[in-house]
Design a protein around this motif. Structure first.
Motif, PDB file in Angstrom:
ATOM      1  N   THR A   3     118.135   6.633  85.012  1.00 44.67           N
ATOM      2  CA  THR A   3     117.031   7.093  84.161  1.00 44.67           C
ATOM      3  C   THR A   3     117.458   7.193  82.706  1.00 44.67           C
ATOM      4  OG1 THR A   3     117.605   9.401  84.531  1.00 44.67           O
ATOM      5  CG2 THR A   3     115.994   8.431  86.039  1.00 44.67           C
ATOM      6  N   LEU A   4     118.762   7.000  82.449  1.00 44.51           N
ATOM      7  CA  LEU A   4     119.276   7.230  81.096  1.00 44.51           C
ATOM      8  C   LEU A   4     119.665   5.923  80.425  1.00 44.51           C
ATOM      9  CD1 LEU A   4     121.745  10.119  82.009  1.00 44.51           C
ATOM     10  CD2 LEU A   4     119.505  10.375  80.949  1.00 44.51           C
ATOM     11  N   PRO A   5     119.591   5.852  79.078  1.00 39.51           N
ATOM     12  CA  PRO A   5     120.137   4.691  78.377  1.00 39.51           C
ATOM     13  C   PRO A   5     121.644   4.607  78.606  1.00 39.51           C
ATOM     14  CG  PRO A   5     118.865   6.076  76.896  1.00 39.51           C
ATOM     15  CD  PRO A   5     118.988   6.821  78.169  1.00 39.51           C
ATOM     16  N   LYS A  16     114.816  13.191  71.690  1.00 42.59           N
ATOM     17  CA  LYS A  16     114.162  12.328  72.684  1.00 42.59           C
ATOM     18  C   LYS A  16     114.354  12.904  74.070  1.00 42.59           C
ATOM     19  CE  LYS A  16     116.361   8.880  70.811  1.00 42.59           C
ATOM     20  NZ  LYS A  16     116.568   8.226  69.539  1.00 42.59           N
ATOM     21  N   ASN A  31     114.808  11.103  80.043  1.00 41.24           N
ATOM     22  CA  ASN A  31     114.343  10.009  80.896  1.00 41.24           C
ATOM     23  C   ASN A  31     113.770   8.896  80.039  1.00 41.24           C
ATOM     24  OD1 ASN A  31     113.283   8.408  82.893  1.00 41.24           O
ATOM     25  ND2 ASN A  31     112.697  10.175  84.158  1.00 41.24           N
ATOM     26  N   LYS A  32     114.417   7.714  80.093  1.00 41.00           N
ATOM     27  CA  LYS A  32     114.013   6.654  79.152  1.00 41.00           C
ATOM     28  C   LYS A  32     112.631   6.084  79.474  1.00 41.00           C
ATOM     29  CE  LYS A  32     116.632   3.104  81.646  1.00 41.00           C
ATOM     30  NZ  LYS A  32     117.860   2.318  81.670  1.00 41.00           N
ATOM     31  N   LYS A  33     112.114   6.433  80.666  1.00 39.17           N
ATOM     32  CA  LYS A  33     110.763   6.021  81.026  1.00 39.17           C
ATOM     33  C   LYS A  33     109.754   6.518  79.985  1.00 39.17           C
ATOM     34  CE  LYS A  33     109.187   7.622  84.975  1.00 39.17           C
ATOM     35  NZ  LYS A  33     109.245   7.956  86.406  1.00 39.17           N
ATOM     36  N   HIS A  47     110.322   6.964  76.738  1.00 42.54           N
ATOM     37  CA  HIS A  47     110.646   6.599  75.356  1.00 42.54           C
ATOM     38  C   HIS A  47     109.641   5.567  74.871  1.00 42.54           C
ATOM     39  CE1 HIS A  47     115.171   7.822  75.528  1.00 42.54           C
ATOM     40  NE2 HIS A  47     114.348   8.796  75.825  1.00 42.54           N
ATOM     41  N   LEU A  80     113.272   5.488  68.066  1.00 43.50           N
ATOM     42  CA  LEU A  80     113.318   4.581  69.226  1.00 43.50           C
ATOM     43  C   LEU A  80     114.248   3.409  68.970  1.00 43.50           C
ATOM     44  CD1 LEU A  80     109.587   4.587  70.297  1.00 43.50           C
ATOM     45  CD2 LEU A  80     111.538   5.414  71.608  1.00 43.50           C
ATOM     46  N   VAL A  92     118.126   3.851  69.501  1.00 38.35           N
ATOM     47  CA  VAL A  92     118.736   3.925  70.841  1.00 38.35           C
ATOM     48  C   VAL A  92     119.702   2.770  71.056  1.00 38.35           C
ATOM     49  CG1 VAL A  92     118.272   3.876  73.315  1.00 38.35           C
ATOM     50  CG2 VAL A  92     116.748   5.141  71.800  1.00 38.35           C
ATOM     51  N   GLN A  93     119.307   1.559  70.597  1.00 35.95           N
ATOM     52  CA  GLN A  93     120.142   0.376  70.859  1.00 35.95           C
ATOM     53  C   GLN A  93     121.473   0.413  70.112  1.00 35.95           C
ATOM     54  OE1 GLN A  93     118.542  -3.164  68.751  1.00 35.95           O
ATOM     55  NE2 GLN A  93     116.819  -1.783  68.348  1.00 35.95           N
TER      56      GLN A  93
END
Lengths: 496, 292, 376
Positions: free
Chosen positions: A118-120, A378, A381-383, A385, A406, A409-410
């Motif tokens: 669920t996480l980046p 944030k 849970n990346k769902k 984002h 957002l 994150v990358q």
């Protein structure tokens, strides 16, 4: 004399009675109490209320007074630690694990909906540790789940840019551009000798280190790399940010600014007050910015009521915020420091199973909604984002901030960890160097290099001693060597 | 050769006036920090950065904010401190420690000074020897002991370890040794037991020593920082030093609020000083011995 | 028969002694002697709060490691550096005591009241005038001085002793926080005043940055680099020493000296006067040697206190910084033990500290005793 002592006893008894009466007690209503050590951010109240509503058999409350790791560890050793350790940062997760405080979540997480997936990716590394299992293998296990996560980016005050006539920062900013802009924004107060407006502030050391292609440790975690040229470059650059370019408030300059507002004072308030052009951070800063804006709107209304005929340009300004990414070096990819305020379950406490529900709650939609709307960085849970979810209809015009958050994150990156030495120890040693660099205006490259060499040596000595003294660490080291790791600097025979 | 008295008088008068002037100015300098604190406590936040003492805009709101009577105007929240609670806790803990320490020291001092028993001097020497050991050495194991007694984060945990003191015993023993032996011999002939002699003869005579010990114990505990810092977890157990330290951590940039809180925390101490000043300034003999 | 009687009597006394001592002895064993032995044991182990590390007897390892720990030497140096202020504070206390020892009271009460009222009246006029002219700051300071002078005339030196005692009495977290703000380089009192003085004298100087500076008055010495010598100047350590001076000068030391000077036989001074000794000569040749026992006592107490000191201001004002310059051994023990949870190592540091305290006290004792014998 007897009567004197009887009197003393009576007074003491009376005081004890008062003390007993004013000691707060938890109402015993059959619910299982859970204590979460975390900061008293105004967002906590709805978060706790929502949890207690969703899980009626549990009673969660926060403890804002005992959040730092020293207190948690010492209190846990005395059998009175919290159920949920609320500020598990990179610097302390290994220490907590060494202290035997962290419950292994790996076997529960997936089934309860808060699994690693669920996480980046950067945050997955953040909450997992490589540990030596009973069967002698080394495995990556999960020990915490974030309450929120942050990949830092830059906020800027549009009012200051417009007033100075400087174009807003570009989307793909380099360090040279950043320094140039920050210098242009700086306004000196000639009388007091401190800038009245700082160009920028809040730069993160780790980000600067990554930007120079440096790291604290080698890949296998067997050696400190603080004495390597790239690291020295990074520290020299840090020193220049303070004392050559003047784009970061020195400790001395910070002392010169008394500020207003209790929680989250400091940089947030300087920024809201228009004394800081660019500030590094995450969406959590918006909590105080929003509050400041509410305040400024009220002040503006009052001003208009008092000066009905005046020019609107003279009225008190309202903060307008823009956002962009962390600067990068021209020849290198962009990295930003990823950060997660994670929650772990205290392995020593009786309500471990119940505490799992809290982590489940952290991964849930209602919680993510609270984080998103309240702008507390944030949700884990990346769902959840997504830009649409981030936007709060009460606060229009923040799209740029949410989008930057957002996008960041990358670029997120976390620090390497070694199984032979904790990052807390490295931090402790590094902090002495850092504080000296920041406190001394006239440090040369040679001096910085010498400092770093000493620091690296201390870390290496620590590693060697840990291996020599702790059989468990020795086993790990042997396993690492078998995997082809670089051997440590010191000769183990020389260590006592 | 004798100087004329009038000239001598003039010379002495000038000397005395100069002395008065010097000491008065010195007092003024010594009080500067307090004046600055009071002035800053009444400044508005915008004025704190100014170089002047006297607030141009007198704002008593700071005091009301730190007493939680009104919310902080910038956050619209009440500040997170309970000064009166801290002051109560400090007084509570310090009173208990003082009473217990004076009482137990008194009893032990009696046994060391008025009763003859084998091994007395050896035991006393052991007491004396431990006085040389820095308190720091004791802090860590004491904490471990409190952990095993489950007294961490309780009033008892703050009170009990400080309730026994080798220093107090030593000081009161020296004091009692100076009381003539004939007093208790007379009482013994009248058929009084040790308890009676202790309560009716020795204790009243040892009162000045007990008062001195009480003052120092009380002050030491009222001020003590390290032990409560390690022992206290809950906010409602905070003593004044711990509370102020936490307040400084949270509101350190708001100098005017910090100074208001500091000012309020100093008030009980100053009141105590006014009550005790005669004992303190005139008759204290720190060496633990007997007054000459 | 006689033997039996003595034995019974002795047993009775022993029982009474046990009764009187039991409370104190239990406390003493649990909270003093027990911890002492436990801490000695700890210093020979790797005792820690980390559960993953097994408790091991490590012999002298902690002590050996400590001797090569550059931080230990740096913090020991800091501790000793702070102690350099002690002689100055003690001398100042002695001078003050010498000044305040006689009652300083005029004989006639009516005269006292009259002079005090005159001083107060002049003071009120002076301060009101300054205040109205728009200079409230000097008015405020002068008001204190006038009030002090009036009180001094009225009640004599006792009022001064009381006033000078206040800083020492009030010392603690509150006053340390106060001084932290005083040393703020921009809005603190210290630089406010220094800045105004510099302006008045038309000097162009950079004001010290106090608690943010690693400079020290011994900064010109060629110290090892790990001691982070920041050059010559006023820095964090000096700031703390000034605070210590303020707290210490009028405190218990002064009171002790007053008592000691008051006990010097008056005929010694009279004899000196006949020999034609000046005020300074009397002070140097009679007062100083006569109060030697008190000086000796103060020196021992100050040495012990100084070596163990520094925890409070480090924790409150500086967190041991900048760059470790205000970390003393006491604060090092705290951080090693409770922040890094290395309790065994911290215990060994505290025992080394004890060894230093003990040997210094011994030196003090021997040297001081000899000096005192020579004086009398």
């Amino acid at each position: 004399m007897r009567y004197f002592w009887i009197g003393v006893a009576a007074v003491l008894a009376a005081m004890s009675l008062v003390a007993y009466r004013i000691t707060p007690r938890l109402a015993d209503d059959g619910r299982i109490p859970l204590v979460w050590t975390t900061d008293p951010n105004p967002q906590r109240e709805p978060q706790v209320a929502m949890f207690n509503e969703m899980y009626p058999h549990l009673q969660l409350r926060i403890d804002p007074d005992n959040t730092d790791s020293t207190r948690v560890t010492v209190q846990s050793s005395a059998g009175m630690g919290p159920d949920l350790i609320g500020r598990v940062y990179d610097a302390v997760i290994q220490s907590y694990h060494e202290a035997g405080l962290l419950m292994d979540l790996t076997d529960y997480a997936e089934d309860m909906g808060f699994g690693l997936d669920t996480l980046p990716e950067d945050i997955q590394q953040f909450v997992s540790l490589d540990v030596l299992m009973e069967d002698g293998t080394i495995q990556s296990r999960m020990f915490a789940y974030p309450a929120n996560m942050a990949q830092h980016f830059i906020f800027y005050n549009k009012n200051l840019f417009d007033r100075a006539g400087i174009p807003h920062p570009p989307d793909d900013m380099t360090w040279d551009e950043y320094i140039d802009i920050a210098q242009k924004l700086t306004v000196m107060d000639e009388v007091r000798g401190v800038p009245r407006v700082f160009g920028a502030g809040g730069a993160i050391v780790d980000t600067i280190i990554y930007a120079h292609g440096a790291e604290y440790l080698n890949e296998s975690g067997t050696r400190s790399t603080m004495d390597r040229p790239a690291f020295i470059d990074a520290m020299v650059f840090l020193h220049k940010l303070y004392y050559e370019y003047g784009v970061e408030p020195t400790p001395l300059q910070q002392a010169g600014i008394a500020s207003q507002g209790g929680w989250g004072a400091g940089y947030n308030n300087w920024f809201s007050e228009g004394r800081l052009g660019m500030i590094w951070g995450e969406r959590w800063r918006m909590i105080s910015f929003r509050r400041a804006i509410t305040e400024q709107k009220r002040a503006r209304e009052i001003w208009f009521a008092q000066n009905p005929d005046a020019d609107p340009d003279d009225a008190p300004e309202i903060l307008r915020i823009g956002a962009t990414q962390i600067p990068r070096m021209p020849d290198r990819p962009r990295y930003t420091t990823a950060h997660a305020r994670s929650v772990a379950i205290n392995d020593a406490n009786p309500h471990r199973k119940e505490a799992l529900y809290f982590l489940q709650y952290l991964a849930s939609e209602p919680y993510a909604k609270l984080i998103n709307q309240g702008s507390d960085s944030k949700p884990p849970n990346k769902k959840f984002h997504e830009l649409d979810l981030f936007i709060n209809p009460d606060w229009p015009g923040e799209e740029a901030v949410h989008a930057a958050s957002l996008e960041a994150v990358q670029y997120g990156r976390t620090r390497r960890r070694s199984m032979l030495v904790t990052n807390a120890t490295i931090n402790h040693i590094f902090e002495q160097v850092r504080s000296r660099i920041i406190a001394s205006p006239d440090m040369t490259r040679e001096m910085i290099a010498a400092e770093l060499e000493r620091a690296a040596d201390r870390v290496n000595l620590h590693i060697a001693r840990n291996i020599k003294r702790n059989p468990r660490v020795h086993t790990i080291y042997d396993a690492l060597l078998a995997q082809g790791a670089e051997p440590i600097v010191y000769n183990l025979e020389d260590i006592k | 050769m004798k100087k004329p008295p009038s000239k001598d008088l003039v010379r002495r008068g000038t000397g005395l006036s100069l002395k008065f002037l010097f000491v008065s100015v010195l007092c003024g300098i010594m009080f500067l920090p307090f004046i600055w604190m009071i002035c800053t406590a009444f400044k508005s936040s915008a004025e704190v950065e100014g170089a002047h003492f006297w607030p141009k805009l007198f704002s008593p709101d700071n005091i009301r904010i730190v007493l939680q009577m009104i919310p902080d105007p910038f956050t619209h929240e009440y500040v997170n401190l309970s000064l009166l609670r801290w002051i109560f806790n400090s007084f509570f803990v310090a009173s208990w420690v003082t009473a217990l320490q004076v009482f137990t020291s008194c009893m032990a001092a009696y046994a060391f000074s008025r009763i003859r028993w084998r091994g007395r001097d050896q035991v006393f020497l052991l007491y004396l020897a431990t006085m040389m050991i820095p308190a720091l050495v004791l802090t860590i194991p004491r904490f471990q002991i409190m952990v095993s007694l489950r007294l961490v984060n309780t009033y008892q945990g703050l009170i009990i370890p400080s309730a026994f003191s080798a220093f107090g015993t030593f000081m009161l023993r020296q004091f009692m040794l100076s009381i003539p032996q004939s007093y208790d011999e007379a009482a013994e002939i009248d058929g009084a037991g040790h308890l009676q002699i202790f309560l009716d003869v020795i204790m009243p005579l040892a009162r000045p020593g007990m008062i001195t010990l009480a003052i120092f114990t009380f002050l030491g505990n009222y001020r003590s920082l390290m032990w409560p810092l390690i022992m206290i977890k809950d906010a409602h157990l905070r003593t004044v030093p711990i509370g102020l330290l936490a307040f400084q951590g949270e509101y350190g940039t708001q100098v005017e609020l910090l100074m208001s809180a500091t000012l309020i925390c100093l008030i009980p101490l100053i009141m105590l000083f006014i009550i005790l000043q005669k004992q303190l300034v005139r008759g204290i003999n720190l060496s633990g011995g007997v007054k000459g | 028969m006689g033997m039996l009687w003595t034995g019974m009597r002795e047993r009775k006394h022993f029982k009474a002694a046990v009764g009187f001592l039991c409370l104190n002895i239990i406390g003493f064993l649990c909270f003093t002697l027990g911890p002492v032995l436990l801490s000695l044991y700890m210093s020979f182990t790797n005792w820690t709060l980390r559960r993953s590390v097994e408790l091991q007897w490590v012999g002298l390892r902690n002590y050996r490691e400590l001797l090569t720990d550059s931080n230990f030497w740096f913090f020991l140096y800091n501790t000793l550096y702070f102690m350099l202020a002690i002689p100055f504070t003690v001398c100042a206390s002695l001078l003050l005591a010498n000044m305040l020892v006689d009652s300083m009271q005029l004989k006639r009460r009516a005269l006292r009241v009259r002079i005090a009222s005159i001083i107060l009246a002049i003071g009120a006029l002076n301060c009101t005038f300054l205040f109205l002219v728009g200079r409230p700051d000097p008015a405020l300071i002068l008001a204190v001085i006038y009030a002090g002078a009036a009180a001094g005339v009225l009640w004599g030196s006792v009022s001064y002793r009381t006033m000078l005692y206040v800083p020492s009495f009030a010392s603690g977290v509150a006053t340390i926080i106060l001084w932290q703000q005083i040393f703020n380089p921009y809005h603190g009192m210290a630089n406010n005043i220094l800045g105004q003085v510099a302006q008045w004298l038309n000097l162009d100087v950079t004001l010290p940055t106090w608690l943010n500076s690693t400079k020290s008055l011994l900064g010109f010495l060629p110290l090892p680099e790990t001691f982070s010598s920041g050059g010559f100047g006023l820095g964090a350590r000096e700031a703390i020493m000034i605070m210590g001076f303020w707290m210490g000068i009028g405190g218990n030391n002064m009171i002790l000296y007053i008592a000691a000077i008051a006990n010097i036989p008056q005929d010694l001074y009279e004899a000196a006067e006949i020999d034609g000794a000046s005020g300074v000569g009397k002070f140097w040749h009679i007062t100083v040697p006569s109060v030697a026992p008190t000086t000796f006592f103060i020196a021992i107490m100050a040495t012990i206190g100084g070596l163990q000191g520094g925890f409070e201001f480090a924790r409150i004002m500086t967190q041991g910084g900048p760059a470790g310059t205000t970390t003393t051994l006491a604060y090092y023990i705290y951080t090693k033990g409770f922040v890094e949870q290395d309790l065994g190592y911290a215990a060994s540091v505290s025992w080394v500290l004890f060894a230093i305290v003990f040997s210094l006290t011994l030196v003090n004792w021997k040297y001081g005793n000899r000096k005192m014998e020579a004086a009398t």
